[in-house]
Design a protein around this motif. Structure first.
Motif, PDB file in Angstrom:
ATOM      1  N   UNK A  56      -0.130  -4.354  -3.998  1.00 23.38           N
ATOM      2  CA  UNK A  56      -1.047  -3.519  -4.773  1.00 23.38           C
ATOM      3  C   UNK A  56      -1.786  -4.368  -5.809  1.00 23.38           C
ATOM      4  N   UNK A  57      -2.559  -5.352  -5.343  1.00 22.45           N
ATOM      5  CA  UNK A  57      -3.231  -6.238  -6.301  1.00 22.45           C
ATOM      6  C   UNK A  57      -4.239  -5.508  -7.189  1.00 22.45           C
ATOM      7  N   UNK A  58      -4.769  -4.386  -6.718  1.00 18.43           N
ATOM      8  CA  UNK A  58      -5.735  -3.632  -7.507  1.00 18.43           C
ATOM      9  C   UNK A  58      -5.099  -2.605  -8.419  1.00 18.43           C
ATOM     10  N   UNK A  59      -3.755  -2.596  -8.485  1.00 19.49           N
ATOM     11  CA  UNK A  59      -3.020  -1.652  -9.329  1.00 19.49           C
ATOM     12  C   UNK A  59      -3.463  -0.205  -9.060  1.00 19.49           C
ATOM     13  N   UNK A  60      -3.472   0.182  -7.766  1.00 21.71           N
ATOM     14  CA  UNK A  60      -3.907   1.522  -7.377  1.00 21.71           C
ATOM     15  C   UNK A  60      -2.753   2.504  -7.241  1.00 21.71           C
ATOM     16  N   UNK A  61      -1.530   2.062  -7.483  1.00 14.71           N
ATOM     17  CA  UNK A  61      -0.389   2.971  -7.473  1.00 14.71           C
ATOM     18  C   UNK A  61       0.303   3.116  -6.140  1.00 14.71           C
ATOM     19  N   UNK A  62       0.180   2.123  -5.256  1.00 15.82           N
ATOM     20  CA  UNK A  62       0.806   2.227  -3.934  1.00 15.82           C
ATOM     21  C   UNK A  62       2.321   2.389  -4.022  1.00 15.82           C
TER      22      UNK A  62
END
Length: 76
Positions: A56-62
């Motif tokens: 989750x490199x974009x910190x999207x909450x996966x």
């Protein structure tokens, strides 16, 4: 676990987990990234294996989505 040891290593050793009241074992390892394995015994000769890899490199909450999914696990 041996495959993870060969590819990169165990990052979280085997430990007991409880998913929605269901007991099992889990460990995490690295190779091409961090992956988690959960093993839930069904009976003396069968188990359910849940594997997930959620970068989750974009910190999207996966990771939170996966934990919410695992919280709904039921064995019928």
């Amino acid at each position: 676990m041996d495959q993870f040891k060969d590819a990169g290593g165990i990052t979280i050793p085997l430990h007991t987990v409880t998913l929605n009241g269901i007991n099992g074992k889990s460990f995490s390892g690295s190779g091409l990234g961090e992956a988690t394995e959960i093993l839930i015994p069904v009976d003396d000769s069968h188990l359910i294996q849940i594997s997930y890899f959620a970068p989750d490199p974009g910190q999207l909450g996966f990771e939170q989505i996966i934990q919410a999914m695992l919280a709904t696990l039921e064995l019928i």
